[in-house]
Design a protein around this motif. Sequence first.
Motif, mmCIF file in Angstrom:
data_model
loop_
_atom_site.group_PDB
_atom_site.id
_atom_site.type_symbol
_atom_site.label_atom_id
_atom_site.label_comp_id
_atom_site.label_asym_id
_atom_site.label_seq_id
_atom_site.Cartn_x
_atom_site.Cartn_y
_atom_site.Cartn_z
ATOM 1 N N ALA A 188 67.719 -13.014 34.066
ATOM 2 C CA ALA A 188 67.618 -13.097 32.610
ATOM 3 C C ALA A 188 68.655 -12.214 31.917
ATOM 4 C CB ALA A 188 66.206 -12.709 32.160
ATOM 5 N N THR A 189 69.321 -11.352 32.687
ATOM 6 C CA THR A 189 70.317 -10.442 32.123
ATOM 7 C C THR A 189 71.587 -11.205 31.760
ATOM 8 O OG1 THR A 189 69.463 -8.690 33.544
ATOM 9 C CG2 THR A 189 71.614 -8.331 32.537
ATOM 10 N N MET A 219 82.932 -15.936 34.365
ATOM 11 C CA MET A 219 83.268 -14.665 34.992
ATOM 12 C C MET A 219 82.651 -14.619 36.390
ATOM 13 S SD MET A 219 82.593 -12.153 31.720
ATOM 14 C CE MET A 219 83.387 -10.759 32.519
ATOM 15 N N TYR A 220 83.375 -14.029 37.305
ATOM 16 C CA TYR A 220 82.854 -13.967 38.672
ATOM 17 C C TYR A 220 83.287 -12.665 39.335
ATOM 18 C CZ TYR A 220 87.512 -14.921 40.568
ATOM 19 O OH TYR A 220 88.847 -14.832 40.892
ATOM 20 N N MET A 221 82.554 -12.293 40.354
ATOM 21 C CA MET A 221 82.904 -11.168 41.219
ATOM 22 C C MET A 221 82.405 -11.496 42.622
ATOM 23 S SD MET A 221 81.732 -7.171 41.313
ATOM 24 C CE MET A 221 80.290 -7.598 42.280
ATOM 25 N N ARG A 222 83.275 -11.339 43.591
ATOM 26 C CA ARG A 222 82.902 -11.624 44.982
ATOM 27 C C ARG A 222 83.212 -10.410 45.845
ATOM 28 N NH1 ARG A 222 84.365 -17.116 47.971
ATOM 29 N NH2 ARG A 222 82.406 -17.671 46.964
ATOM 30 N N GLY A 267 78.795 -16.172 36.082
ATOM 31 C CA GLY A 267 78.072 -16.579 34.880
ATOM 32 C C GLY A 267 79.008 -16.652 33.683
ATOM 33 N N HIS A 268 78.614 -17.442 32.684
ATOM 34 C CA HIS A 268 79.378 -17.498 31.442
ATOM 35 C C HIS A 268 79.241 -16.176 30.685
ATOM 36 C CE1 HIS A 268 80.317 -21.774 31.776
ATOM 37 N NE2 HIS A 268 79.057 -21.978 32.153
ATOM 38 N N ARG A 269 80.191 -15.923 29.811
ATOM 39 C CA ARG A 269 80.193 -14.659 29.077
ATOM 40 C C ARG A 269 78.887 -14.445 28.310
ATOM 41 N NH1 ARG A 269 85.065 -11.967 28.648
ATOM 42 N NH2 ARG A 269 86.897 -13.105 29.393
ATOM 43 N N ARG A 270 78.405 -15.487 27.683
ATOM 44 C CA ARG A 270 77.165 -15.388 26.917
ATOM 45 C C ARG A 270 75.985 -16.032 27.643
ATOM 46 N NH1 ARG A 270 79.154 -16.768 20.666
ATOM 47 N NH2 ARG A 270 80.832 -15.194 20.591
ATOM 48 N N GLY A 271 76.193 -16.293 28.933
ATOM 49 C CA GLY A 271 75.123 -16.892 29.721
ATOM 50 C C GLY A 271 74.464 -15.864 30.629
ATOM 51 N N HIS A 272 73.651 -16.343 31.555
ATOM 52 C CA HIS A 272 72.922 -15.479 32.475
ATOM 53 C C HIS A 272 73.688 -15.323 33.790
ATOM 54 C CE1 HIS A 272 68.949 -16.655 30.253
ATOM 55 N NE2 HIS A 272 69.714 -15.814 29.551
ATOM 56 N N VAL A 273 73.397 -14.229 34.444
ATOM 57 C CA VAL A 273 74.062 -13.910 35.709
ATOM 58 C C VAL A 273 73.408 -14.686 36.844
ATOM 59 C CG1 VAL A 273 74.729 -12.069 37.300
ATOM 60 C CG2 VAL A 273 74.602 -11.617 34.847
#
Length: 254
Positions: free
Chosen positions: A124-125, A216-219, A99-105
């Motif tokens: 929505a977080t 940003m991402y995490m896998r 998700g973008h820094r100021r966007g949703h996950v």
Amino acid sequence: MARNPHDSLSFSRRYFHWKKKSVEDEEDDMEEILTVDSEQTLKSQDLTFPLQHSLSTGSKPPRKKLSAVSKLKSAWALRKARAHFSSGLGTKVVGTLFGHRRGHVHFAFQEDFKLGPAFLVELATPTSILVKEMASGLVRIALECDKKVEKKGGFKLLEEPIWRTYCNGKKCGYAMRRDCGPEEWKVLNAIGPISMGAGVLPGAGHGADSSDGEMMYMRAKFERVVGSKDSEAFYMMNPDGHGGPELSIYLLRV
């Protein structure tokens, strides 16, 4: 008429080829006769044995074959019934948060990074808040949906469109199921075959606001546990194998 016996003997030798048979030749002939007789006996026994066996057993072998076929049919029917609730995911899946820094996950679960996501939702977080929450300790995310009256061809658990979201016991709005469009595929393809890790993908922006376009991402690898058709859990697997999962995601239909 031959005048002497020597003339008759010479006549017979001239027109007939007489051979003197030895004792060994006679024994060989006897062995051949015994061999032929034994082979004929075995052949006659082989011909009579199937007839006797069929008369003694009756129609039991065909009944066994029919019972085996019926068992295969019942097993196939049970497999088709179970496939109705299957999502195509195994016990080990690839989980990606982005998700973008100021966007949703966004959460995406895939059987393989080359395949389309079997489950993709948008929370929505905000991404920044979830990153801080994960940095502070263990994170438990629960997604709940209402259980409706079952109808033929109803939704599977991973196909539910709307979810209530809870993060460590706190309500965090709703999550929406999404289709994997071009933007989502762009992110998943950019991460590529990375099996575990976190980072930032550069955005298209420039200047002071360029950080807003960063993704940003995490896998990580997740272990999938199916409780029933109304409950599943995904536990993030640690690479070292020590300690509990840092992130767990629960899907519940209540």
